[in-house]
Every structure is written in structure tokens, then in C-alpha cells.
Motif scaffolding. Structure first.
Motif, PDB file in Angstrom:
ATOM      1  N   GLY A   3      46.906  45.498  27.627  1.00  0.00           N
ATOM      2  CA  GLY A   3      46.821  46.952  27.550  1.00  0.00           C
ATOM      3  C   GLY A   3      45.588  47.456  26.822  1.00  0.00           C
ATOM      4  N   SER A   4      44.909  46.578  26.082  1.00  0.00           N
ATOM      5  CA  SER A   4      43.773  47.041  25.276  1.00  0.00           C
ATOM      6  C   SER A   4      42.617  47.540  26.148  1.00  0.00           C
ATOM      7  CB  SER A   4      43.293  45.942  24.335  1.00  0.00           C
ATOM      8  OG  SER A   4      42.979  44.783  25.054  1.00  0.00           O
ATOM      9  N   TYR A   5      42.454  46.961  27.335  1.00  0.00           N
ATOM     10  CA  TYR A   5      41.369  47.445  28.203  1.00  0.00           C
ATOM     11  C   TYR A   5      41.696  48.851  28.717  1.00  0.00           C
ATOM     12  CZ  TYR A   5      43.503  47.004  32.842  1.00  0.00           C
ATOM     13  OH  TYR A   5      44.278  47.179  33.961  1.00  0.00           O
ATOM     14  N   MET A  64      39.581  43.489  39.844  1.00  0.00           N
ATOM     15  CA  MET A  64      40.870  43.996  40.308  1.00  0.00           C
ATOM     16  C   MET A  64      41.760  44.075  39.067  1.00  0.00           C
ATOM     17  SD  MET A  64      40.770  44.487  43.484  1.00  0.00           S
ATOM     18  CE  MET A  64      39.284  44.301  44.431  1.00  0.00           C
ATOM     19  N   VAL A  65      42.326  45.242  38.836  1.00  0.00           N
ATOM     20  CA  VAL A  65      43.176  45.434  37.661  1.00  0.00           C
ATOM     21  C   VAL A  65      44.570  45.852  38.105  1.00  0.00           C
ATOM     22  CG1 VAL A  65      41.254  45.941  36.096  1.00  0.00           C
ATOM     23  CG2 VAL A  65      42.309  47.791  37.365  1.00  0.00           C
ATOM     24  N   LEU A  97      37.182  41.931  27.576  1.00  0.00           N
ATOM     25  CA  LEU A  97      38.638  42.067  27.490  1.00  0.00           C
ATOM     26  C   LEU A  97      39.313  41.586  28.775  1.00  0.00           C
ATOM     27  CD1 LEU A  97      38.947  45.585  25.801  1.00  0.00           C
ATOM     28  CD2 LEU A  97      39.592  43.399  24.780  1.00  0.00           C
ATOM     29  N   LEU A  98      38.732  41.933  29.923  1.00  0.00           N
ATOM     30  CA  LEU A  98      39.315  41.522  31.205  1.00  0.00           C
ATOM     31  C   LEU A  98      39.181  40.009  31.427  1.00  0.00           C
ATOM     32  CD1 LEU A  98      38.105  44.541  33.335  1.00  0.00           C
ATOM     33  CD2 LEU A  98      40.477  43.955  32.867  1.00  0.00           C
ATOM     34  N   ASP A  99      38.024  39.449  31.064  1.00  0.00           N
ATOM     35  CA  ASP A  99      37.839  37.994  31.186  1.00  0.00           C
ATOM     36  C   ASP A  99      38.833  37.258  30.298  1.00  0.00           C
ATOM     37  OD1 ASP A  99      35.825  38.251  33.036  1.00  0.00           O
ATOM     38  OD2 ASP A  99      34.206  38.090  31.571  1.00  0.00           O
TER      39      ASP A  99
END
Length: 104
Positions: A3-5, A64-65, A97-99
Motif C-alpha cells: 500500500g505504500s506506493y 501493472m498494478v 517500492l514496486l520492484d
């Protein structure tokens, strides 16, 4: 996904460093203004293909999120399927953050 992203996306939008809407995002990709593009998993095939193709052609990172509901909630606007981040600082932090969430 973490959730941080999502918090960071909301912050970037309030700072005026994001583009919303498919046409505006494509325009910013072509002008090389976009530093990162986030696309919801449940985006339609054509939109997803158009955005990912543009990103790969112009060498802009694309992720893609979560689903459109989660993405829309993060920015406080309904029905959003894609977001372009225009600021290099926000883009770098979002990418890390996503990586991290993909690896972890």
C-alpha cells in the motif's frame, strides 16, 4: 501489492506531478514528459496494449498494478485505469517500492 506506493501516488497527484486520462498519458509519453506509467491490472486489452507499446517504444518504465478500484481510490478519482508520473523523484521512489513488492 504494497500500500505504500499508493500513498506516494496520491502525494504525487496532489503535487501536480501526474497525468490522468489515456490521451493525455499517450501525449506525455510521446513528449517524454512521463517518467513512469502505472496501469491497472483490469484495464481493457486495447488500452493496456496501446499504453505498454508506447512505453516500450519511448523507453519509459511501465508497471501493472492493482485493479482500477484500488488505483482510483489512491488518487481520489473514480474509474481511473492508468496514471503517468511526470516527476523523476516520484518515479524513482515508486519504481523502487514496486520492484520491492514484486520481489518480496
Amino acid at each position: 501489492m504494497s500500500g505504500s506506493y499508493l500513498n506516494l501516488i496520491g502525494l504525487a497527484l496532489r503535487a501536480g506531478k501526474c497525468t490522468l486520462g489515456e490521451d493525455a498519458i499517450v501525449r506525455d509519453i510521446q513528449k517524454k514528459k512521463a517518467k513512469l506509467v502505472l496501469i491497472a491490472e483490469d484495464t481493457g486489452k486495447q488500452t493496456k496494449k496501446k499504453l505498454t507499446d508506447k512505453c516500450s517504444f519511448y523507453d519509459i518504465p511501465c508497471y501493472m498494478v492493482d485493479d482500477r478500484e484500488t488505483l482510483s481510490q489512491a488518487i481520489g478519482k473514480a474509474g481511473r485505469v492508468a496514471i503517468a508520473v511526470l516527476d523523476q523523484g516520484f518515479a524513482k521512489k515508486l519504481q523502487s517500492l514496486l520492484d520491492e513488492s514484486i520481489r518480496g
